[in-house]
Design an enzyme around this catalytic site. Structure first.
Site, short mmCIF file in Angstrom:
data_model
loop_
_atom_site.label_atom_id
_atom_site.label_comp_id
_atom_site.label_asym_id
_atom_site.label_seq_id
_atom_site.Cartn_x
_atom_site.Cartn_y
_atom_site.Cartn_z
N LYS A 133 49.15 32.26 44.64
CA LYS A 133 48.07 32.33 45.65
C LYS A 133 48.06 31.03 46.44
O LYS A 133 48.28 29.95 45.87
CB LYS A 133 46.75 32.53 44.90
CG LYS A 133 45.54 32.79 45.77
CD LYS A 133 44.30 33.03 44.90
CE LYS A 133 43.06 33.39 45.67
NZ LYS A 133 41.91 33.67 44.78
N SER B 292 38.22 37.73 41.34
CA SER B 292 39.31 37.75 42.32
C SER B 292 40.70 38.03 41.77
O SER B 292 41.63 38.20 42.55
CB SER B 292 39.34 36.44 43.10
OG SER B 292 38.38 36.49 44.10
N SER C 233 39.69 38.04 45.89
CA SER C 233 40.31 37.30 46.97
C SER C 233 41.80 37.07 46.78
O SER C 233 42.49 36.64 47.69
CB SER C 233 39.63 35.94 47.12
OG SER C 233 39.83 35.17 45.95
N1 GLN Z 1 34.19 38.17 45.54
C1 GLN Z 1 33.64 37.03 44.87
C2 GLN Z 1 33.25 35.99 45.89
O1 GLN Z 1 33.49 36.20 47.04
C3 GLN Z 1 34.61 36.47 43.89
C4 GLN Z 1 35.68 35.69 44.53
C5 GLN Z 1 36.61 35.03 43.55
O2 GLN Z 1 36.67 35.39 42.38
N2 GLN Z 1 37.31 34.02 44.04
O3 GLN Z 1 32.71 34.97 45.56
#
Ligand code: GLN
Length: 507
Positions: free
Chosen positions: A80, A179, A155
């Protein structure tokens, strides 16, 4: 030419060690596959071809001179793009870091490269890992390889799509509130968020430091186990990384398992006799698609057939985990992101007349709408007069959630729920409504608040033939046992060898 696309770690290593193919050829085939198809899927922010070939050549050279193939020798990976690797930009999906090249390497990347992994590229993500669909990236929209009109989940959508499309064999994301598990579920692969502290966060660009954790994506539970085994362990550069996790804790508490995750999988007979599983009932309520419910019920049947005792369980306060998360995560983000000020890192607006307007115009042009929304929310929650009412209160409730899980784990070894209430949704479907988007993580967020390990394993198909994931959660530091249970489930649920159309097309 030998087909290597969509293969597991052990399949790739077997092909290399039996000299049917070299690590360089494996890397080249994956890069060509990505170059041909990623125009549509946008899994990568950049391909790291030069690095990949250099790493593959080193593996080949060492192997040719009689060395052993190391743990991930020649295995193509995607990182990532919030995991730092020098010489290439680490953008975090943000314009503010578009040209930022980190001068140091993340500990997890170090460990992977030392284990012979071959880095194919940096995966797309929601800006600063804030999002559930990958549509918040400043650069491109990543698409789901099962259906290009659908989101891949976020994400860590980029690395998930890289694995699901066969561009890399395994991938690594970060999971702050789901994510890794959400995109794994949407893309029909396995994704794991380890116990908080098990993997060093050094070189992972911070979003919400008390929740962030790096973890693997794979085509199988075994691949996640093999990948995780390489990156776990104490790192002097991250004071929250856990010292000797399995020596001190795990062997006493879970004596059958050891640090070698994969060994505990292969040595396991697949029976779950004696394992107590709690179904998280509160997560089977409103908003759940009927196919997701059916797949979960089928999953419960599979666990029972394997000999596990399965009950319904209520963990208190799960209904307020989402607001608690959005106060804590945004508060931490507002502090973490203050460093992008046009002075220390990344982009700077050079036309401003004075310092204050330079700060403001740099941040205004550099951050996207979702990041700004969260900085404002977090700053508000931390400000004088509101701190006690919001941030402090949220921390107190976080503790209650952790205690509710502790209580459940007095009785159960593993808790299960759907990873997401829905299958992958359409591109653009939820972008205008942040609150609906936030609900995608309703099942994954409480796990981060409590610092627990969680894994998403494919368990069936739902609406429009899209994959469904089952989430399995264990107590802190029960990662090895969680993988063993997930492995037994995966073998019986009958999804294990399914690949997306992109990873199976004739190439
Ligand atoms: N969707 C969640 C957020 O936007 C989790 C994101 C993540 O785990 N990085 O905070």
């Amino acid at each position: 030419m030998t087909d290597v696309i969509g293969k597991t770690i052990s399949e790739i290593k077997q092909l290399i060690s039996s000299k049917q193919i070299s690590a360089r050829e494996v890397a080249t085939l994956h890069i060509e596959h990505a170059k041909r198809n990623d125009k549509e899927t946008n899994a990568f922010i950049c391909l790291t071809e030069e690095l990949a070939l250099k790493q593959a050549d080193a593996v080949d050279k060492n192997f040719a001179s009689g060395g052993e193939l190391p743990a991930l020798g020649g295995v193509p990976i995607c990182l990532k793009d919030n995991i730092c690797v020098p010489d290439y930009p680490t953008t975090c999906g943000s314009k503010i870091l578009e040209n930022f090249k980190p001068p140091y390497q993340a500990t997890s990347a170090n460990r992977l490269f030392e284990a012979g992994a071959v880095c194919i590229g940096k995966g797309n993500l929601d800006e600063f890992a804030m999002g559930s669909s990958n549509e918040n990236s400043a650069f491109s929209i990543t698409r789901n390889p099962w259906n290009l009109k659908k989101v891949p989940g976020g994400s860590s959508g980029g690395p998930a799509v890289a694995v699901a499309s066969g561009y890399s064999s395994i991938g690594f994301g970060s999971d702050t509130g789901g994510s890794i598990r959400l995109p794994a579920s949407f893309c029909g692969i396995v994704g794991m968020k380890p116990t908080y502290g098990l993997v060093s966060r050094f070189g992972l660009v911070a979003y919400a430091s008390s929740l962030d954790q790096i973890g693997p994506f794979g085509n199988s539970v075994e691949d996640c186990a093999l990948a995780l085994a390489v990156i776990v362990g104490k790192d002097p550069k991250d004071s929250t990384s856990i010292d000797d996790p399995f020596g001190k804790f795990n062997t006493k508490k879970y004596p059958a398992l050891d640090m070698n995750f994969a060994k505990s999988l292969t040595g396991h007979d697949g029976s779950l006799k004696g394992i107590k599983i709690g179904v998280l009932n509160d997560l089977l309520g409103e908003g759940l698609e009927s196919e997701v419910r059916a797949a979960t019920e089928n999953g419960i049947k599979v666990f029972k057939e394997l000999g596990a005792e399965v009950d319904e369980v209520k963990v208190d306060h799960l209904d307020i985990a989402l607001p608690v998360y959005y106060i804590i995560a945004t508060a931490e983000a507002s502090a973490n992101l203050s460093r992008y000020d046009g002075v220390r890192y990344g982009a700077r607006d050079k036309d401003s007349q004075d310092l204050m307007s330079m700060y403001m115009s740099t941040r205004s042009a550099g951050f996207g709408a979702e990041v700004k929304r969260r900085i404002m929310l977090g700053t508000y929650a931390l400000s004088t007069g509101y701190y006690d009412a919001y941030y402090k209160k949220a921390q107190q409730v976080r503790r209650l959630i952790k205690e509710a899980f502790d209580k459940a784990f007095e009785k159960y070894d593993v808790l299960i729920s759907p990873t997401s209430p829905t299958v992958a949704f359409g591109l653009g479907e939820k972008t205008d409504d942040p609150l609906t988007m936030y609900l995608s993580d309703i099942a994954t967020i409480p796990i981060n608040l409590a610092g627990l390990p969680g894994i998403s394993v494919p368990c069936g198909f739902g609406r429009e033939g899209l994959p469904i994931g089952m989430q399995l959660v264990g107590p802190q530091l029960s990662d090895a046992r969680l993988l063993t249970v997930a492995h037994a489930f995966e073998k019986s649920v009958g999804f294990a060898s399914k690949r997306s159309p992109l990873a199976t097309v004739a190439r």
